[in-house]
Design an enzyme around this catalytic site. Structure first.
Site, PDB file in Angstrom:
ATOM      1  CG  ASP A 214      -2.007   0.956   1.232  1.00  0.00           C
ATOM      2  OD1 ASP A 214      -2.822   0.880   0.299  1.00  0.00           O
ATOM      3  OD2 ASP A 214      -2.091   1.801   2.144  1.00  0.00           O
ATOM      4  CD  GLU A 267      -1.998   2.438  -3.761  1.00  0.00           C
ATOM      5  OE1 GLU A 267      -3.044   3.019  -4.067  1.00  0.00           O
ATOM      6  OE2 GLU A 267      -1.520   2.504  -2.611  1.00  0.00           O
TER       7      GLU A 267
HETATM    8  C1  GLC Z   1      -4.248   2.965  -0.805  1.00  0.00           C
HETATM    9  C2  GLC Z   1      -5.458   2.067  -0.793  1.00  0.00           C
HETATM   10  C3  GLC Z   1      -6.648   2.866  -0.361  1.00  0.00           C
HETATM   11  C4  GLC Z   1      -6.403   3.399   1.019  1.00  0.00           C
HETATM   12  C5  GLC Z   1      -5.096   4.172   1.089  1.00  0.00           C
HETATM   13  C6  GLC Z   1      -4.659   4.367   2.509  1.00  0.00           C
HETATM   14  O1  GLC Z   1      -4.332   3.952  -1.760  1.00  0.00           O
HETATM   15  O2  GLC Z   1      -5.623   1.468  -2.043  1.00  0.00           O
HETATM   16  O3  GLC Z   1      -7.832   2.133  -0.405  1.00  0.00           O
HETATM   17  O4  GLC Z   1      -7.453   4.214   1.418  1.00  0.00           O
HETATM   18  O5  GLC Z   1      -4.044   3.499   0.457  1.00  0.00           O
HETATM   19  O6  GLC Z   1      -4.256   3.153   3.055  1.00  0.00           O
END
Ligand code: GLC
Length: 548
Positions: A214, A267
């Site tokens: 994340d 991500e």
């Molecule tokens: C990422 C996740 C999202 C979340 C954020 C904070 O972007 O995909 O859903 O709210 O991180 O953890």
């Protein structure tokens, strides 16, 4: 634990699965409710593994299932080593991993290392210990500015609206790049580093095949936490800092001590292809979500530019590309592609509720699926993409749950519209999401009536349905040599057409323009997203061909 056997390519070489994998994203809360309490859970997921194996995907990525107050749908973790009771137990998680492996499905879990939940014992200890206590050093606590410390320590905004700082009862401030319930870890602290290595080991020992990381680029903050306004360095003091790479190198070292090709996926919303590629150097992460395709408008020129830039960036470091059209944070692409402006941006508020032509969006989504699955590398399918679900935009305000909705003062309608429980079967809501005689309605009880025609049962065996198109494409992708990782060759085409050939001779043609386009003579059709018209590919359609 039994692992999934390694696959071989056409030359009999063992290729790591993650170079070509199609990974299905499960948002556990909304996938399938096994115990009838209205929340999706591991029990429900276990009963539906057959659907996923039959669909033809290679792995599942599970959004967080850890102990969590669910202030941000589970991205606020209170215990990284246990399952939230709403989702099940650790024993059930182990059973799920075992069953998935026996069906040939790998399991990727979500790791949230930038922040935890305010309920995490270390944050609770930090609050209790008070200003200046060593327990506070694992987070970013600071005194406020202003005469009485009444102003946040710097000008950073939270991604969910408002300042990135909240004040505690004793008057100090702590940093949270997302909701106040999600305090950011201080990655300069050796105990934080050691703790995450131990969490990685915990899940690797349990048999998971990989981790989705994340907000990968946020962990390290610039020294001194300087204001962002007038900041001269690229891009922001809270992201893509040089120090973050050393963390991933240490994680990679650990992962490489395990057998069976475990892998990371980052991500990463980084827009600069060279900065992006640095995370994928051979001693760092294996893959990353490549979001430019998702952001791109429905245009051959824009898509082609994204594809070329993506392949060039990944070639710098020898990493395979990934492709993704939707996820639990973004507007579903059936809806995006049905609007006049087909791009995606984080200015969701400005786009929400604009007129949508769902038939057009669906038609384009079918074509996009064939495009994505023919491109080099791996691909992601977000739960419901395979059914052609659209964004549910008319959720009554009082039912909205995403923290972005409240934090933005009701300006951003949030991400609930892509998180609506899946329709599985039957004529009545919740369309098999919960068992018959469930004790509660779904946690987000807003399935549209129109999803009656889109349930898994309604689409199964129905020639030409969205689901059957995905099934066929995924099965062909496995059967035909040359799809997945490997090179791509562009063929000459009209400006509004994309036309490329993969090794082994599979050719993909996508018509993004308003007029039918002729198909190459002599090629055999393998699969089309729409009916062909006398050898012509109609607008907003794609085809896979063999030959030439
Ligand atoms: C990422 C996740 C999202 C979340 C954020 C904070 O972007 O995909 O859903 O709210 O991180 O953890």
């Amino acid at each position: 634990m039994e692992s999934v056997p390694t696959t071989e390519d056409a030359q009999g070489q063992a290729t790591p699965w993650w170079r070509s994998a199609v990974i299905y994203q499960v948002y556990p809360r909304s996938f399938a409710d096994g115990n009838g309490d209205g929340t999706g859970d591991i029990a429900g997921l276990r009963t539906r593994l057959g659907h996923l194996a039959g669909l033809g995907v290679d792995a599942l990525w599970l959004s967080p299932w850890y102990v969590s107050p669910l202030a941000d749908g589970g991205y606020d973790v209170a215990d990284y080593r246990d399952i939230d009771p709403a989702f099940g137990t650790l024993d059930e998680a182990e059973a799920l991993i075992r069953e998935a492996h026996s069906l040939g499905l790998r399991i990727v879990v979500d790791l949230v290392p930038n922040h935890c939940s305010e309920q995490h014992p270390w944050f609770q200890a930090a609050l209790t210990a008070g200003p200046g206590a060593p327990e506070r050093d694992r987070f970013h606590f600071r005194a406020g500015r202003g005469e009485h410390g009444e102003l946040p320590p710097n000008d950073w905004p939270s991604h969910f609206g408002g300042p990135a700082w909240s004040r505690t009862a004793d008057g100090s401030w702590y940093l949270h790049m997302f909701a106040p319930e999600q305090p950011d870890w201080n990655w300069e602290h050796p105990e934080v580093r050691a703790e995450f290595l131990s969490v990685l080991r915990f899940w690797l020992d349990l048999g998971v095949d990989g981790f989705r990381i994340d907000v990968t680029d946020h962990l390290v903050k610039e020294d001194g936490l300087p204001d962002a306004a007038g900041h001269h360095q690229r891009p922001h003091p809270w992201r893509d800092q040089e120090g973050v790479h050393e963390i991933y190198r240490s994680w990679r070292k650990l992962l490489d001590t395990y057998p069976d090709d475990r892998a990371f996926v980052a991500e990463l919303w980084e827009q600069d292809p060279e900065r992006f590629a640095r995370y994928l150097r051979p001693d760092e992460l294996h893959t990353a979500f490549n979001f430019p395709l998702l952001r791109s408008p429905w245009s051959a020129a824009a898509f082609r530019e994204v594809i070329d830039a993506t392949l060039a960036a990944h070639a710098l470091v020898g990493a395979p590309a990934t492709w993704v059209l939707s996820n639990h944070d973004t507007t579903r692409h059936v809806t995006r592609y049905g609007r006049a402006d087909t791009s995606y941006g984080f200015d969701r508020a400005a786009r929400h509720g604009l007129p949508v032509d769902l038939a057009l969006g669906t038609r384009r989504a079918r074509a996009a699926a064939l495009l994505m699955l023919a491109l080099p590398g791996g691909a992601y399918v977000y739960q419901g993409d395979e059914l052609g679900l659209w964004e549910v935009e008319d959720i009554p305000d009082e039912l909205r749950q995403d923290p972005t909705w409240l934090r933005s003062g009701g300006v951003d309608r949030g991400r609930d519209g892509c998180r609506v429980p899946l329709p599985w079967e039957g004529q009545e809501q919740p369309f098999g999401f919960s068992p018959a005689r469930a004790s509660a309605a779904p946690w987000l009880d807003v399935q549209p009536d129109g999803w009656r025609e889109l349930t898994v049962a309604a689409q199964s065996g129905m020639p030409g349905s969205h689901l059957e198109l995905y099934r066929e494409a995924l099965h062909l992708r496995r059967a035909l040599p040359g799809l997945g990782d490997g090179p791509l060759r562009w063929n000459a085409s009209a400006p509004e057409v994309l036309d490329f050939t993969r090794p082994g001779g599979v050719r993909c043609v996508v018509n993004l323009g308003p007029e039918p386009t002729p198909l190459p003579a002599g090629a055999t059709g393998l699969l089309a997203s729409a009916e062909l018209m006398d050898g012509m590919l109609p607008p907003d359609a794609a085809v896979w061909l063999r030959g030439h």
